[in-house]
Enzyme design. Structure first.
Site, PDB file in Angstrom:
ATOM      1  N   CYS A 105       0.847  -1.201   0.000  1.00 25.88           N
ATOM      2  CA  CYS A 105       0.000   0.000   0.000  1.00 25.88           C
ATOM      3  C   CYS A 105       0.888   1.259   0.000  1.00 25.88           C
ATOM      4  O   CYS A 105       1.933   1.285  -0.657  1.00 25.88           O
ATOM      5  CB  CYS A 105      -0.926  -0.096   1.213  1.00 25.88           C
ATOM      6  SG  CYS A 105      -2.352   0.983   1.231  1.00 25.88           S
ATOM      7  N   THR A 106       0.510   2.271   0.753  1.00 23.24           N
ATOM      8  CA  THR A 106       1.270   3.514   0.766  1.00 23.24           C
ATOM      9  C   THR A 106       2.605   3.390   1.515  1.00 23.24           C
ATOM     10  O   THR A 106       3.347   4.371   1.622  1.00 23.24           O
ATOM     11  CB  THR A 106       0.446   4.657   1.392  1.00 23.24           C
ATOM     12  OG1 THR A 106      -0.081   4.198   2.652  1.00 23.24           O
ATOM     13  CG2 THR A 106      -0.711   5.049   0.489  1.00 23.24           C
TER      14      THR A 106
END
Lengths: 229, 229
Positions: A105-106
């Site tokens: 993800c981020t």
């Protein structure tokens, strides 16, 4: 002993970590040279983006040179982490000697802020792909991207797919199938997969900008570089 | 306020909890009447089946009558929980007034040991389906099973599918799609789904018997009822 280290920091999206952590924690039973650890600034419980609090098994100092290091993502707290030089220093230092440097993800934005994605193909949560070039990375819309020693996964649940791929790479197809079977990963999303054609990616930019503004209020220079484009 | 409570106990398989916890924690942003909590005997960190320790947000006493209660599973520690009358008492008491009583993986065996599955169709981890009839339940080989107020999921990763189904039930298809999108649940298992025809389910019984023997050594009567058949 080859350590596979997951980096813990306050406010993370907990499935980003627990998906691949569950998968890779099954590896040592098949290949005992691997050890899985969760590393953090200390071993006190920290908040997540859910009501669950979680605690690391080791401090950064206790696992200075893992074989592999993975950084999970999140929302505002992850944007805040982009300006946390202490955390970035730990990630940078582990990544330097690691054979595999990964994210979910981020979490890839944290790798980027640590200067580790320069010139690499990488992915992240679909809402944040436009931020990858800010760190010199080439964004790729794939479930996971292996480029040199970098192994980045798309948003949240993609970490499970990435980790099974890594088990296959480290221990072969048979072990990967056995791990998949143990965690009964035979997905049946009730409404089917995501229909990407119908997803308004650009429409989510204002929300990402809000996250950046909230997380990087004390880092106006970095915020200015990342926001609004 | 409708509380959705996840039951924490030592040694659980952490993805059993975190999969549906991540999904359902997205619900209150769409339907503010829901609140998600993690309930345990206290708020101290407990071990999981991975290096991560986790802590509850609330004690059992603080959330006596949740709207929904979910019990995660695991290996030996879950078998141990089958003989833990204190834990079973909390589960039984919450379940009595709850509208939805659910489980992931071998968490359904805990529901069974609490006397909650009598006469119900239910599922569990594929290795343990033969144990469900011991608790008066009819085992079903499905990703999740809704029967009255009981909502049981298959092994580990199945909790994600079950939780998305529940979001759809509670808040509609559009919200379920948005939650799925936020957690980027567009699964791509690197080796495809599980080929059930090739899985030797009966061959795993000795391992389940070992788990039962290790977890229920102090409960010979219950162990005798569950083991070896």
């Amino acid at each position: 002993m080859k350590d596979i280290a997951f980096v813990l920091y306050p406010g993370l999206t907990i499935l980003d970590m627990v998906g691949p952590l569950q998968v890779l924690s099954a590896l040592p039973a098949f290949v005992p040279e691997y050890r899985v650890v969760v590393v953090g600034a200390d071993k006190q419980p920290v908040a997540t983006d859910t009501p669950l609090s979680v605690a690391a098994s080791h401090t950064f100092d206790e696992v200075p040179t893992p074989y592999a290091v993975f950084v999970p993502g999140g929302g505002v707290p992850t944007m805040r982490a982009l300006g946390d030089e202490k955390l970035l220093g730990h990630v940078r230092s582990m990544a330097e000697q690691a054979e595999i440097v990964g994210s979910v993800c981020t979490g890839s934005l944290i790798l980027g802020a640590a200067g580790l994605l320069e010139g690499h193909r990488a992915t992240t949560h679909w809402m944040c792909r436009h931020l990858l070039p800010k760190f010199g990375a080439a964004p790729v819309a794939q479930r996971w991207v292996r480029d040199g020693k970098m192994l980045t996964a798309a948003g949240v649940a993609a970490g499970i797919d990435m980790a099974l791929y890594l088990v296959q790479e480290l221990a072969g197809e048979d072990v990967a199938r056995q791990v998949q079977l143990v965690i009964e990963y035979d997905p049946q999303p009730p409404l089917g997969g995501i229909e990407w054609d119908e997803v308004d990616i650009v429409g989510r930019k204002p929300m990402v900008d809000e996250w950046l503004a909230a997380g990087l209020a004390d880092h106006p220079k970095l915020l200015g570089e990342l926001i609004g484009s």
